[in-house]
Design an enzyme around this catalytic site. Structure first.
Site, mmCIF file in Angstrom:
data_model
loop_
_atom_site.group_PDB
_atom_site.id
_atom_site.type_symbol
_atom_site.label_atom_id
_atom_site.label_comp_id
_atom_site.label_asym_id
_atom_site.label_seq_id
_atom_site.Cartn_x
_atom_site.Cartn_y
_atom_site.Cartn_z
ATOM 1 N N GLU A 193 15.597 -27.577 17.128
ATOM 2 C CA GLU A 193 14.634 -27.689 18.232
ATOM 3 C C GLU A 193 13.721 -26.464 18.277
ATOM 4 O OE1 GLU A 193 16.510 -29.335 21.888
ATOM 5 O OE2 GLU A 193 15.682 -27.546 22.809
ATOM 6 N N CYS A 212 8.910 -20.666 20.413
ATOM 7 C CA CYS A 212 10.301 -20.306 20.703
ATOM 8 C C CYS A 212 11.158 -20.935 19.609
ATOM 9 C CB CYS A 212 10.708 -20.821 22.079
ATOM 10 S SG CYS A 212 12.421 -20.456 22.485
ATOM 11 N N CYS A 219 25.400 -23.543 18.640
ATOM 12 C CA CYS A 219 25.827 -22.168 18.902
ATOM 13 C C CYS A 219 27.323 -22.170 19.178
ATOM 14 C CB CYS A 219 25.068 -21.586 20.088
ATOM 15 S SG CYS A 219 25.470 -19.850 20.398
ATOM 16 N N CYS A 223 28.144 -20.277 26.137
ATOM 17 C CA CYS A 223 27.903 -19.765 27.491
ATOM 18 C C CYS A 223 28.018 -20.943 28.476
ATOM 19 C CB CYS A 223 26.529 -19.123 27.570
ATOM 20 S SG CYS A 223 26.369 -17.709 26.455
ATOM 21 N N CYS A 226 25.017 -23.387 29.218
ATOM 22 C CA CYS A 226 24.079 -23.619 28.118
ATOM 23 C C CYS A 226 24.302 -24.964 27.426
ATOM 24 C CB CYS A 226 24.214 -22.494 27.102
ATOM 25 S SG CYS A 226 23.194 -22.742 25.642
ATOM 26 N N GLY A 266 20.970 -21.214 19.332
ATOM 27 C CA GLY A 266 21.744 -20.264 18.533
ATOM 28 C C GLY A 266 21.600 -18.828 18.982
ATOM 29 N N GLU A 267 22.470 -18.007 18.476
ATOM 30 C CA GLU A 267 22.497 -16.579 18.788
ATOM 31 C C GLU A 267 21.968 -15.829 17.564
ATOM 32 O OE1 GLU A 267 23.277 -14.017 21.208
ATOM 33 O OE2 GLU A 267 22.492 -13.057 19.412
ATOM 34 N N SER A 296 16.142 -12.120 21.165
ATOM 35 C CA SER A 296 16.964 -12.184 22.373
ATOM 36 C C SER A 296 18.423 -12.449 22.014
ATOM 37 C CB SER A 296 16.442 -13.304 23.283
ATOM 38 O OG SER A 296 17.236 -13.399 24.432
ATOM 39 N N SER A 319 20.404 -10.710 27.346
ATOM 40 C CA SER A 319 20.706 -11.644 28.439
ATOM 41 C C SER A 319 22.005 -11.195 29.107
ATOM 42 C CB SER A 319 20.852 -13.062 27.900
ATOM 43 O OG SER A 319 19.600 -13.518 27.441
ATOM 44 N N LEU A 320 21.866 -10.615 30.277
ATOM 45 C CA LEU A 320 23.039 -10.064 30.970
ATOM 46 C C LEU A 320 23.742 -11.128 31.819
ATOM 47 C CD1 LEU A 320 22.018 -6.503 32.224
ATOM 48 C CD2 LEU A 320 23.674 -7.115 30.451
ATOM 49 N N HIS A 321 22.989 -11.724 32.730
ATOM 50 C CA HIS A 321 23.488 -12.795 33.603
ATOM 51 C C HIS A 321 24.515 -12.351 34.632
ATOM 52 C CE1 HIS A 321 21.246 -15.204 30.905
ATOM 53 N NE2 HIS A 321 22.158 -15.275 29.966
ATOM 54 N N ASN A 397 17.672 -23.523 35.804
ATOM 55 C CA ASN A 397 17.049 -24.835 35.777
ATOM 56 C C ASN A 397 18.109 -25.881 35.488
ATOM 57 O OD1 ASN A 397 15.153 -26.973 35.491
ATOM 58 N ND2 ASN A 397 15.324 -26.709 33.267
ATOM 59 N N CYS A 440 17.260 -25.516 26.768
ATOM 60 C CA CYS A 440 17.419 -25.332 25.348
ATOM 61 C C CYS A 440 18.575 -26.148 24.820
ATOM 62 C CB CYS A 440 17.689 -23.891 25.055
ATOM 63 S SG CYS A 440 18.097 -23.623 23.389
HETATM 64 S S1 SF4 Z 1 22.968 -19.143 25.875
HETATM 65 FE FE1 SF4 Z 1 22.518 -18.512 23.767
HETATM 66 S S2 SF4 Z 1 24.363 -17.428 23.058
HETATM 67 FE FE2 SF4 Z 1 24.936 -18.596 24.901
HETATM 68 S S3 SF4 Z 1 25.732 -20.576 24.094
HETATM 69 FE FE3 SF4 Z 1 23.548 -20.850 24.540
HETATM 70 S S4 SF4 Z 1 22.541 -20.439 22.571
HETATM 71 FE FE4 SF4 Z 1 24.584 -19.577 22.448
#
Ligand code: SF4
Length: 456
Positions: A193, A212, A219, A223, A226, A266-267, A296, A319-321, A397, A440
């Site tokens: 994507e 993006c 991933c 998280c 996600c 993905g990371e 990121s 990305s702290l959150h 969101n 995402c």
């Molecule tokens: S937020 Fe980023 S690191 Fe976390 S599961 Fe989703 S894609 Fe992976």
């Protein structure tokens, strides 16, 4: 980190670089009933962050159950975070543009590499420079389109297994605000994507176009909010598979991409070798400035120092959150293997090494991490570490069936105000492309249901 990359900055009204981690809400269809029950109980208990205490462990159990149901070998086990991180710090298999089937890809290669390739096939050096022009200026999508090259040279390339490395478009979703999401179908039938986010002037002319891009198919970090993480993990993307996403956005908009954010599926730090190769090509071959690119991450141990040695002039976004380790570990399970203090220490070292600011992103989840006391704790943390003092606040969101909720506007403003009282400025980012499956991984999940194939 996964993305959703599409925000603008309020009040500046300019599109800031990124966004991905946030829009990635869970695809609740992949959650177990246990997961839902635990979360429901936690909410009924008053939704304080401390009451989330048992959520993570239960969520882990839920993840394991989903993994068992789907056969996803990348899913966390009792040491899932460490397993995932282990994959990140291990040597990246196949950082070259060669796929498992032996296909070799020209896209992503430098002019020097292409010159060497031409010479290795008995041609003169300038033939390699011609291929570079054909790939990155003419934007040829197949060797058949290399009209300037002699037939014998093209045949030699094909017989050696070379391809350009462009994938067909599987699906395009357009939003009323101009954002376009595209799914590319990779040679192994996996979908990846990509999002194109335009900023237009009053006359409608594009003044900025941000791509993006995804760095992995799925991933492994999972998280809690996600969609990408919930969709499972398949494999790392090759350099050309990242570069071609930018070209796909340019094709759709018929406009040059000015900014790139590695905030898609993905990371990036779990695929650092290939991300760096793609970053090089985007900068040197496609001529996108390093300062126009943002990488990121939620944070992966032992990778920031490695990234710093490359002294990129791109922005690092963390990305702290959450403002503390306990809460962060519940929202970002992989953080259990990377204490917050260690992450911020590595960020500080990155800043000192590169001179580039580190930006922070914080997805606001209603009743989870959006209280003024969370903001105060966050501000104290960033002030302590002397790290930028600016936070991109991203109101969550939600997507269909998500267990998390978007915070009320008043809560968002109170959070920002609490940051401000401690001299930490904030931008509020709003999601764009809401009518185009903004979260995402959401669009990919719609078309490629889990379990997705897992690489052997
Ligand atoms: S937020 Fe980023 S690191 Fe976390 S599961 Fe989703 S894609 Fe992976």
């Amino acid at each position: 980190m996964a993305m959703q990359a599409v925000w603008w900055c309020v009040p500046t009204a300019t599109l800031t670089s990124n966004a991905r981690h946030q829009m990635n809400s869970c695809s609740a269809s992949s959650q177990s009933s246990l997961f839902k029950n635990v979360l429901s109980g936690w909410r009924k208990s008053g939704r304080s962050s401390s009451s989330l205490g048992n959520f993570a462990s239960a969520g882990r159990v839920a993840e394991i159950r989903v993994a068992l149901q789907t056969g996803d070998r990348a899913a966390p086990s009792s040491s899932g975070s460490q397993q995932a991180f282990g994959a990140a710090v291990a040597p990246s298999k196949g950082s070259e543009n060669v796929d498992a089937a032996g296909g070799k890809f020209l896209l992503g290669k430098s002019e020097e590499e292409l010159v060497d390739l031409a010479v290795s096939l008995g041609e003169q050096k300038y033939r390699g420079r011609q291929i570079h022009q054909l790939l990155y200026k003419t934007r040829a999508s197949s060797i058949d389109d290399f009209h300037h090259l002699p037939k014998v040279f093209k045949e030699a390339l094909v017989s050696e297994g070379w391809q350009v490395g462009r994938s067909p478009t599987h699906h395009v979703a357009r939003s009323a605000d101009g954002t376009i999401k595209v799914l590319l179908r990779l040679p192994d039938n996996l979908l990846v994507e990509t999002v194109g986010i335009p900023v237009q002037d009053k006359a409608g002319a594009i003044t900025r176009l941000t791509a993006c891009v995804s760095s992995q198919v799925g991933c492994a970090l999972r998280c809690a909010f996600c969609a990408t993480g919930k969709g499972g993990f398949s494999r790392n993307l090759k350099p050309h598979e990242i570069v071609e996403q930018v070209l796909a956005v340019e094709d759709l908009f018929k406009h040059r991409v000015s900014n790139v954010v590695f905030m898609g599926m993905g990371e990036p730090m779990m695929n650092l070798t290939n991300v760096l190769a793609a970053h090089r090509s985007l900068n040197k071959d496609i001529l996108i400035g390093q300062r126009m690119m943002t990488i990121s991450t939620v944070g992966v141990p032992n990778t920031l120092a490695k990234l710093a040695t490359h002294k990129l002039q791109s922005t690092l976004a963390i990305s702290l959150h959450a403002p503390n380790q306990e809460l962060r570990s519940q929202i970002v399970p992989s953080a259990k293997g990377y204490p917050l203090e260690a992450l911020l220490s590595d960020c500080r070292k990155y800043f000192l090494e590169t001179g580039r600011r580190v930006s922070f992103e914080y997805t606001l989840l209603d009743g989870v991490n959006d209280k003024p006391e969370h903001a105060e704790e966050l501000a104290n943390l960033l002030n302590h570490w002397k790290l930028g003092r600016h936070v991109n606040v991203i109101p969550y969101n939600p997507i269909a069936d998500s267990e998390f909720r978007r915070p009320k506007k008043a809560a968002v403003m109170a959070f920002v105000e609490a940051l401000g009282t401690r001299k930490v400025t904030a931008s509020i980012r709003q999601t764009r492309g809401l009518d185009a499956n903004a979260a995402c991984g959401q669009l990919r999940n719609d078309f490629q249901k889990i379990p997705i194939p897992v690489a052997a």
